[in-house]
Scaffold this active site. Structure first.
Site, PDB file in Angstrom:
ATOM      1  N   ASP A  71       0.729  -1.233  -0.235  1.00  0.00           N
ATOM      2  CA  ASP A  71      -0.090   0.034  -0.088  1.00  0.00           C
ATOM      3  C   ASP A  71       0.944   1.107   0.121  1.00  0.00           C
ATOM      4  O   ASP A  71       2.115   1.258   0.320  1.00  0.00           O
ATOM      5  CB  ASP A  71      -0.922   0.216   1.237  1.00  0.00           C
ATOM      6  CG  ASP A  71      -0.272   0.147   2.643  1.00  0.00           C
ATOM      7  OD1 ASP A  71       0.819  -0.657   2.738  1.00  0.00           O
ATOM      8  OD2 ASP A  71      -0.666   0.577   3.472  1.00  0.00           O
ATOM      9  N   GLU A 133       0.075  -1.548   5.629  1.00  0.00           N
ATOM     10  CA  GLU A 133       1.203  -1.096   6.392  1.00  0.00           C
ATOM     11  C   GLU A 133       0.950   0.463   6.902  1.00  0.00           C
ATOM     12  O   GLU A 133       1.326   0.818   8.140  1.00  0.00           O
ATOM     13  CB  GLU A 133       2.456  -1.474   5.881  1.00  0.00           C
ATOM     14  CG  GLU A 133       3.818  -1.202   6.704  1.00  0.00           C
ATOM     15  CD  GLU A 133       4.385   0.326   6.649  1.00  0.00           C
ATOM     16  OE1 GLU A 133       5.230   0.682   7.659  1.00  0.00           O
ATOM     17  OE2 GLU A 133       3.762   1.075   5.925  1.00  0.00           O
TER      18      GLU A 133
END
Length: 368
Positions: A71, A133
């Protein structure tokens, strides 16, 4: 495909944390499967986010985990010189959202797989690519649990966050919270008939700002990430939300900050209440300089002297699971989360060398 071409593909997937990462995951899983890796996926409850665990080499203990996240942070309200989701090359720099944080490292790992497969590895190499994350390392606990359930315990985890290939041995933890203040609405012509939720929320923000400056907690940092409340200029606001985080130097500082928050809540004015709930927790990292895994990472090309990182990573989760962990990856964190985010082409070359040495060591020595 080489690292730059794979990075071009990865950047083109908009994997901002509030979106699904499945397009990238499916592409990367196909790439890994075609290269002969053994691929496992684990998903969140919605099915819109997934982790990848790919293993190259034999089944067995003592493998090396290379960890990264898929991400990226948003590009909203940032002025980019080019499309953030199209990799652009300018003056030896590759620009694009996630180029340095941390699709550059992920691309280098994916590019290294065919070379690893061509060797007779004596220990496995595991690629661990997690979701979310950037919003609190939400995917990595599931990934680690799945790995430990299906793979013999690895010897080492290297998290490829950008350190300019320096070895990162420690960082603070991260604690994120949402505090919602509830008051009582009233006509603003007579505020005494209501209870403002915004006024105590503002006092709370001021108190939070002071937590990191108090004696004994000078290393604790606090950030107010979001404030939202009220509905109209002539209505006493009945709700205000504060989203905040702090990064302490140790567990004692965690307890001290949360105790201060409880004391503040106990002193609210009549008619006002607050509910504080945790949003995210990123575990701290503390790897000793004399750990065998440090010497091994230096052998791979990790640069010395080591650094203490101001940012959090997934490394603490691996350490908590009994897997020695440290951080070492290409690019500078100073370029992360910025408009025109970039990674130097030379940093990707250094990452390629680093990963090739991991393949050589795993084939030739294969033990820690």
């Amino acid at each position: 495909m080489d690292t730059v071409e794979i990075l071009r593909r990865l950047v083109a997937f908009d994997t901002t944390s509030h979106r699904s990462n499945l397009d990238l995951v499916n592409w990367a899983a196909d790439h890994l499967d075609n290269a002969g890796a053994r691929v496992r996926l684990t998903s969140d409850a919605s099915g819109e986010k997934a982790n990848i665990l790919a293993t190259i080499g034999p089944e067995g203990p003592g493998g090396i985990v290379l960890s990264g996240h898929t991400d990226v942070v948003p590009v909203d309200d940032q002025g980019w010189a080019s499309d953030p989701f199209q990799l652009a090359s300018r003056d030896g720099r590759l620009h694009g959202r996630g180029a340095v944080d941390m699709k550059g490292f992920v691309a280098a790992c994916l590019a290294a797989v065919p070379g690893w497969q061509a060797r007779k590895l004596r220990r496995p190499i595991h690629l661990a690519l997690s979701y979310d994350e950037e919003v609190g390392c939400l995917g990595v606990p599931l990934l680690i649990a799945d790995m430990l359930a299906h793979c013999p315990s690895p010897a080492l985890a290297i998290i490829g966050e950008p350190t300019q290939m320096r070895i990162g041995l420690s960082h603070r933890g991260f604690y994120g919270y949402r505090s919602v203040f509830h008051g009582r609405a009233a006509h603003s012509s007579d505020p005494r008939l209501g209870s403002s939720a915004i006024e105590p929320a503002a006092a709370f923000v001021a108190a939070l700002a002071g937590f990191g400056r108090q004696d004994g907690r000078v290393a604790t940092t606090v950030n107010i990430g979001k404030i939202a409340g009220g509905s109209a200029i002539n209505i006493v606001p009945e709700r205000c939300e504060v989203v905040w985080e702090f990064r302490p130097p140790g567990e004692a500082a965690v307890d001290a900050v949360l105790a201060d928050v409880e004391r503040f809540a106990a002193g609210l004015p009549p008619g006002v209440s607050v509910e504080t709930v945790p949003l995210a927790r990123v575990l701290p990292l503390d790897c000793a300089t004399d750990s065998p895994v440090v010497a091994l990472t230096r052998e791979f090309g990790g640069l010395w002297p080591p650094i203490t990182m101001p940012f959090g990573t997934e490394a603490g989760f691996f350490q908590q699971a009994g897997i020695p962990a440290l951080v070492c990856g290409p690019g500078s964190i100073a370029q992360a989360h910025q408009p025109d985010e970039w990674i130097a082409s030379a940093e990707l070359v250094a990452a390629d060398r680093f990963l090739a040495r991991i393949g050589s060591w795993t084939a030739e020595k294969g033990g820690v």
